[in-house]
Every structure is written in structure tokens, then in C-alpha cells.
Design a protein around this motif. Structure first.
Motif, PDB file in Angstrom:
ATOM      1  N   GLY A  49      53.716  57.007  87.561  1.00 12.78           N
ATOM      2  CA  GLY A  49      54.800  56.810  86.608  1.00 12.78           C
ATOM      3  C   GLY A  49      54.396  57.283  85.228  1.00 12.78           C
ATOM      4  N   ILE A  50      55.058  56.776  84.208  1.00 12.78           N
ATOM      5  CA  ILE A  50      54.778  57.187  82.832  1.00 12.78           C
ATOM      6  C   ILE A  50      53.315  56.914  82.467  1.00 12.78           C
ATOM      7  CG2 ILE A  50      55.300  56.714  80.410  1.00 12.78           C
ATOM      8  CD1 ILE A  50      58.192  56.213  81.238  1.00 12.78           C
ATOM      9  N   SER A  51      52.791  55.748  82.868  1.00 11.70           N
ATOM     10  CA  SER A  51      51.415  55.386  82.527  1.00 11.70           C
ATOM     11  C   SER A  51      50.402  56.258  83.257  1.00 11.70           C
ATOM     12  CB  SER A  51      51.163  53.914  82.873  1.00 11.70           C
ATOM     13  OG  SER A  51      52.002  53.065  82.144  1.00 11.70           O
ATOM     14  N   GLY A  52      50.565  56.373  84.570  1.00 14.19           N
ATOM     15  CA  GLY A  52      49.610  57.148  85.354  1.00 14.19           C
ATOM     16  C   GLY A  52      49.545  58.598  84.925  1.00 14.19           C
ATOM     17  N   MET A  53      50.703  59.182  84.622  1.00 11.05           N
ATOM     18  CA  MET A  53      50.709  60.586  84.195  1.00 11.05           C
ATOM     19  C   MET A  53      50.110  60.736  82.801  1.00 11.05           C
ATOM     20  SD  MET A  53      54.018  62.485  85.810  1.00 11.05           S
ATOM     21  CE  MET A  53      55.260  61.713  84.797  1.00 11.05           C
ATOM     22  N   CYS A  54      50.333  59.770  81.918  1.00 12.54           N
ATOM     23  CA  CYS A  54      49.751  59.828  80.579  1.00 12.54           C
ATOM     24  C   CYS A  54      48.233  59.788  80.675  1.00 12.54           C
ATOM     25  CB  CYS A  54      50.262  58.662  79.736  1.00 12.54           C
ATOM     26  SG  CYS A  54      49.797  58.739  77.991  1.00 12.54           S
ATOM     27  N   MET A  55      47.710  58.890  81.521  1.00 10.28           N
ATOM     28  CA  MET A  55      46.266  58.797  81.714  1.00 10.28           C
ATOM     29  C   MET A  55      45.710  60.112  82.243  1.00 10.28           C
ATOM     30  SD  MET A  55      43.651  56.766  81.448  1.00 10.28           S
ATOM     31  CE  MET A  55      41.911  56.997  81.864  1.00 10.28           C
ATOM     32  N   ALA A  56      46.395  60.708  83.210  1.00  7.45           N
ATOM     33  CA  ALA A  56      45.935  61.960  83.813  1.00  7.45           C
ATOM     34  C   ALA A  56      45.902  63.089  82.784  1.00  7.45           C
ATOM     35  CB  ALA A  56      46.842  62.333  84.977  1.00  7.45           C
ATOM     36  N   ILE A  57      46.954  63.177  81.982  1.00  4.47           N
ATOM     37  CA  ILE A  57      47.026  64.236  80.959  1.00  4.47           C
ATOM     38  C   ILE A  57      45.898  64.059  79.949  1.00  4.47           C
ATOM     39  CG2 ILE A  57      48.404  65.141  79.036  1.00  4.47           C
ATOM     40  CD1 ILE A  57      50.899  64.385  80.766  1.00  4.47           C
ATOM     41  N   ASP A  58      45.624  62.809  79.562  1.00  3.36           N
ATOM     42  CA  ASP A  58      44.544  62.563  78.604  1.00  3.36           C
ATOM     43  C   ASP A  58      43.167  62.797  79.218  1.00  3.36           C
ATOM     44  OD1 ASP A  58      45.960  62.106  76.321  1.00  3.36           O
ATOM     45  OD2 ASP A  58      45.930  59.925  76.449  1.00  3.36           O
ATOM     46  N   LEU A  59      43.017  62.547  80.512  1.00  2.00           N
ATOM     47  CA  LEU A  59      41.748  62.856  81.168  1.00  2.00           C
ATOM     48  C   LEU A  59      41.434  64.345  81.034  1.00  2.00           C
ATOM     49  CD1 LEU A  59      41.798  60.799  84.508  1.00  2.00           C
ATOM     50  CD2 LEU A  59      40.106  60.609  82.666  1.00  2.00           C
ATOM     51  N   ILE A  60      42.465  65.158  81.198  1.00  2.00           N
ATOM     52  CA  ILE A  60      42.289  66.613  81.089  1.00  2.00           C
ATOM     53  C   ILE A  60      42.056  67.024  79.641  1.00  2.00           C
ATOM     54  CG2 ILE A  60      43.424  68.848  81.439  1.00  2.00           C
ATOM     55  CD1 ILE A  60      45.009  67.505  83.753  1.00  2.00           C
ATOM     56  N   LYS A  61      42.890  66.509  78.733  1.00  2.00           N
ATOM     57  CA  LYS A  61      42.839  66.943  77.331  1.00  2.00           C
ATOM     58  C   LYS A  61      41.650  66.360  76.577  1.00  2.00           C
ATOM     59  CE  LYS A  61      46.770  66.556  75.135  1.00  2.00           C
ATOM     60  NZ  LYS A  61      48.095  66.011  74.726  1.00  2.00           N
TER      61      LYS A  61
END
Length: 570
Positions: free
Chosen positions: A27-39
């Protein structure tokens, strides 16, 4: 010569059961975490486990008629991926879901997501210093390869949220009904409501969205209300194509709109902080005036619809069409307690049953049972059920006693009653990525590292938080809400503003954590790591805004001029 472990490669078939980070929920949280892991950590060695068949979390689960957000659309998007093209001031479910699918596509998240994958259990291994997550594959074809497996990871993230497991009401005879019954979060669109007799049990935000849609096509609708709500006008409407074009090609205008909306929402916290404030009285007056104006022909309903508790104790409902729906001839408001559900309908106290074709359960979610039904076992095999035997608590709402290398989004005391939850989620993602970063660096050095909050720190944090919460409208004894447990302890909501929370999570105090593993020497005694925060409140003056905007406008004009020249040259 052996090949060194590379933690920056995506998890593929050969490493199917190993990852640096496992995220539960897309969801919104899981995708935010994933994007920040990459960035932020240049980490691509992660897996997102999603029990559904699409990204979106609650915006994929909830597809009932009229489903929409009660936060302005300009505020309901990631700060780093603002959407200038919302079609309405308050976005509907389908538009929000489409936005989240675009995010997953833009940031290349689909290759990390395993859909139809349900987490049943996760155990911390003290010897190996990693998590072992038990995954059940629910997709029919996928399960032909393997119907379950264990996924190891150095860090485990829960992004399951608070609004994912529907709550069934405790009403005698619930299983006896022979007509159609559905929970609002499990809507069956194959069922035709046209001309049917419908009952909605519940009158919260969900019911207020469903009722106007159902009332238009059902022959009769009864809304079963337990307690009334404070309801204020939404003022919804379409965003014009001209305004959307300005937002797209002149971004500072959109930034300012978002900032002003955030300012207003943050000021709304005054209602929660002080139920005798002028803002709280304004809510009472606005709600009462709106009700009397829209139900002028039904004064017998007025007393039933005015709450006797402080505004903000339960979520204030923002809607333009709930009161007009109650004014319809084919709609009835029932406030007498339900005593029994029969094979054909519903009985209320002292009266015979009323028959229905469809019963809609708009009864919310199991919000105070965080992580349920996933079984979590932390250090020394200690179950989360034992850790939280006296109620769910977490340090800053994100890290938990005796759960090493574990973080959670939308955890205990991180919900808001006044602003966009995405503001909280982004702060949590920054903070957790700060902690995950240390674990990744230790692994790259061939070391192990585990971090968990100190019990004394966690207790002090929670004591201060609960002291503050007891002085808010959430604690009003005259209302029950999904914000708190049956004993009145508020386990879901944050006590302050979104900015207060962002400031709390703008740094990692390493002395607040128990550090273990062969890499602990690199963290013990380490100074505070400053993470910063996203500043979205109004900061720029109008003059500065015009200067920045002029640059953006000139850039856009230059682009179109160059493009036009190229086309003519052809």
C-alpha cells in the motif's frame, strides 16, 4: 575465488528465499518504504509481500459505492510525487488507486512485489541475526510451484496498516441471515441493488459515503445508527482543466495550495487539543446549522443526530450529501438498538423485524489488534502477543520492544484525526531507512547488527504520550471510537500535530536502542543521525513564490516554443 555478497542486486530466482529487507504490504506505506530504500540506501535487495492481487492497500480493498478520501486531493499524495491532475477536490477510490499504480510503475516496484502472498508468521533467529518469514502462496497457479516457503531477511517491515482486517459486529443471529450480506471492505459488485430493500449497519464515514449512492437505486434504505457523528460540509467539486494545467506547468501554485491546505488541517488540531476552543465551537455550530438546513422537513431527526461528545472524539465526517440522503422518502434512520438478526431481516428493541434483501456491514476494522492475524516472535522467541499483553505500544510508533531489526508503519498511536496520514508515513519511512541503512552497512562489511528500542525509553515515550492524550477530545468518555480500546486507552492516535511527529522522527538517537551483533562497535556511542523532514507548511512568501513560479513558467514557455520551432522545421 569466491564472489562477495552483493546486497544491492535485486532479489531474483537464485536468491528467492533471501533478502536484505522484507516489506509486508504494497500500500502507500510499503511503496514509500521501497522507494526510500532505493533512493536513500541504494538498496535493491528487498521483497514486498502483498496478500492481494494489486498495489494500493486499503485503496484496493475498499471499492464500495461512493468510496473516496476525506482529505483534500492536493494533500493526499507523496510530497515527492505530487499529482497536479486530480479531477476533484476530494479524490475517489478509483482515482487514488490509479495514482498508486502509476507510482509503482514509475519507480519500478512491480519486480519486487510478490502478489497473492500471505504472511502467516515471522520469527527472529537470535543465532543467525535475521528474520524468517513464513509465506503462504494463495494464487491458484503460483501455488502449483510452491504453496509456502520461508523468506529470510536482515530487516522486517510491517506495512499492513490499521484498516485492513474487517470487523464483524457482535450481533446475535448474524450468521442466520439468508439474504445477501457484505462488509463494506469486501464489496460484491456482481450484486444488483436496484429495487432492493437495504440495511446499512453503522453510520461512520464509510456509511456516509455508501448511503447516498445506495439510496438512489434501492427501493428502501434503513441506516442503523448507534451514536451520532459531527458532520460538516465537504465543499467538494471538480478541479477545472485550466487549474490543472496551471498546476502542471506552474508547480509553485500547486505547492502553495498544498501548503495552505496543510496549514488549515494542522490548525484543525485545536479541535482535538481543546474541546472548548473557538474552532471546536465552530464545528458544533457548522454541523448543527447544516443539519437543520438540509433536514428542515424532518425536525424529529435533529435530536437523534446531534452528538453529546466533543468534536474530534470520533472522526468528524466530511460530506455534502449524507443529510440530504436522510431527507429522502425511501430512507429511514433507526436509532433503537439491534437485538437480533433473523433469516429475513433485523429486529430492534421492542419491535418486530424489518425485512431486507441486503445487509451492509459498515462496521469498520479490527484497528486495535495491530498485526493481527500475523504471528510475530522476537528475541528469545518471545511472541508479540506477550509483548503487547497490556496493549500495543511502539517507540515513536515504529519500533517495538524485543523485536530486533523490525519497523512498522501506521503503528500504535500514529493515526491522525485532523490531517493526511501520508505526512506521517513519509516521516516513518525516513526514520526506518535511517536504521536500515546501518544494518545494510554492517552486512556489507560482513558483520551482523541488530537494533531494538530500550524498554525504559519506550516506557517513557508512551507515558508522556498517554498523559497528553488523556487531555484531548479523543479521551471524552461520552463516546466510543476505533481510536481506543474498550478500557478507554487510546492506542491508535497521535497526540499532537503532524509537524510535531515529523520533528520527533527527524533524527535517530542511537542511545535509545539496544545494539547487538558483531557490528555493534560501529553504532554504540554513535552521535545522533539527523534525517531532516519534509517541510510542507507555508514557507515561501508570495514574492518568492512568484519568482520561483516565473522561472517554471518561462521554462515551460521555452519548452513549447522550442517544440513548435522543431515541428515547423520538419
Amino acid at each position: 575465488m569466491s564472489t562477495p555478497v552483493n546486497t544491492r542486486l535485486p532479489v531474483g530466482n537464485k536468491d528467492f528465499t533471501n533478502a536484505t529487507v522484507v516489506i509486508i504490504g504494497a500500500g502507500i506505506s510499503g511503496m514509500c518504504m521501497a522507494i526510500d530504500l532505493i533512493k536513500r540506501n541504494n538498496c535493491h535487495n528487498f521483497v514486498i509481500l502483498e496478500k492481494g492481487s494489486s498495489v494500493g492497500g486499503t485503496w484496493n480493498d475498499n471499492k464500495y459505492p461512493g468510496c473516496c478520501c476525506d482529505v483534500w486531493s492536493s494533500l493526499y499524495s507523496y510530497s515527492f510525487e505530487q499529482n497536479p491532475d486530480w479531477s476533484r477536490e476530494y479524490p475517489g477510490q478509483e482515482e487514488i488507486h490509479a495514482y498508486l499504480m502509476r507510482i509503482a510503475e514509475k519507480y519500478g516496484l512491480y519486480k519486487y512485489i510478490r502478489f497473492n502472498s500471505t504472511v502467516e508468521e515471522a520469527q527472529w533467529d537470535d543465532n543467525e541475526s535475521n528474520w524468517k518469514t513464513s509465506v503462504v502462496v494463495t494464487g491458484e497457479k503460483d501455488s502449483e510451484y510452491s504453496n509456502s516457503y520461508i523468506l529470510k531477511s536482515d530487516f522486517l517491515i510491517s506495512a499492513v496498516g490499521q484498516l485492513n482486517l474487517p470487523r464483524q459486529p457482535s450481533i446475535p443471529g448474524l450468521e442466520d441471515f439468508q439474504g445477501k450480506m457484505m462488509h463494506s471492505a469486501r464489496w460484491d459488485w456482481s450484486y444488483d441493488i436496484t429495487g432492493k430493500r437495504v440495511a446499512i449497519i453503522g453510520n461512520g464515514a464509510t456509511a456516509a459515503q455508501i448511503a447516498p449512492e445506495v439510496a438512489q437505486i434501492a427501493s428502501h434504505l434503513t441506516i442503523y445508527q448507534r451514536t451520532p457523528n459531527w458532520i460538516i460540509p465537504r465543499g467538494d467539486g471538480p478541479v477545472s482543466a485550466f487549474q490543472r494545467a496551471l498546476f502542471k506547468y506552474f508547480p509553485p501554485l500547486h505547492w502553495r495550495k498544498r501548503a495552505l491546505q496543510m496549514d488549515f488541517r494542522e490548525n484543525f488540531h485545536t479541535v482535538i487539543k481543546d474541546d472548548n476552543s473557538p474552532f471546536a465551537q465552530m464545528i458544533r455550530d457548522m454541523s448543527t446549522a447544516s443539519m437543520k438546513a438540509q433536514l428542515a422537513t424532518k425536525p424529529e431527526l435533529w435530536e437523534k443526530l446531534v452528538p453529546d461528545y466533543a468534536p474530534g472524539c470520533k472522526r468528524i465526517i466530511i460530506t455534502d450529501d449524507y443529510y440530504p440522503t436522510l431527507a429522502r422518502d425511501n430512507v429511514e434512520l433507526e436509532t433503537r438498538p439491534i437485538t437480533h438478526i433473523t433469516e429475513t431481516g433485523i429486529e430492534v428493541e421492542g419491535f418486530d423485524e424489518q425485512e431486507y434483501d441486503l445487509i451492509v456491514l459498515a462496521t469498520g476494522f479490527r484497528t486495535v489488534e495491530f498485526m493481527h492475524p500475523i504471528q510475530i516472535y522476537g528475541a528469545n522467541g518471545r511472541p508479540l502477543q506477550d509483548i503487547w499483553k497490556d496493549g500495543a505500544v511502539a517507540y515513536n510508533g515504529v519500533t517495538v520492544e524485543d523485536l530486533p531489526n523490525f519497523g512498522m508503519f501506521y503503528g500504535p498511536n500514529t493515526n491522525l484525526g485532523h490531517n493526511s496520514i501520508i505526512l506521517m508515513i513519509e516521516a516513518q519511512s525516513r526514520y526506518l531507512n535511517g536504521i536500515v541503512g546501518e544494518v545494510i552497512r554492517a552486512r556489507q562489511k560482513g558483520k551482523t547488527l541488530s537494533l531494538k528500542p530500550k524498554l525504559a525509553v519506550l516506557k517513557t515515550f508512551n507515558e508522556k504520550l498517554q498523559t497528553a492524550l488523556r487531555n484531548t477530545s479523543f479521551a471524552d468518555p461520552n463516546c466510543n471510537s476505533w481510536y481506543k480500546r474498550d478500557d478507554g486507552v487510546i492506542t491508535n492516535n497521535w497526540s499532537g500535530t503532524a509537524i510535531d511527529y515529523q520533528l520527533n522522527l527527524s533524527k535517530v538517537e542511537w542511545q535509545d536502542y539496544v545494539v547487538d551483533g558483531t557490528g555493534k562497535g560501529d553504532v554504540e556511542g554513535k552521535a545522533t543521525t539527523k534525517l531532516g523532514r519534509v517541510r510542507e507548511e507555508t514557507l515561501l512568501s508570495d514574492t518568492s513564490l512568484l519568482i520561483v513560479g516565473a522561472v517554471s513558467l518561462l521554462s515551460a514557455v521555452g519548452y513549447f516554443a522550442a517544440r513548435s520551432k522543431m515541428l515547423k522545421a520538419r
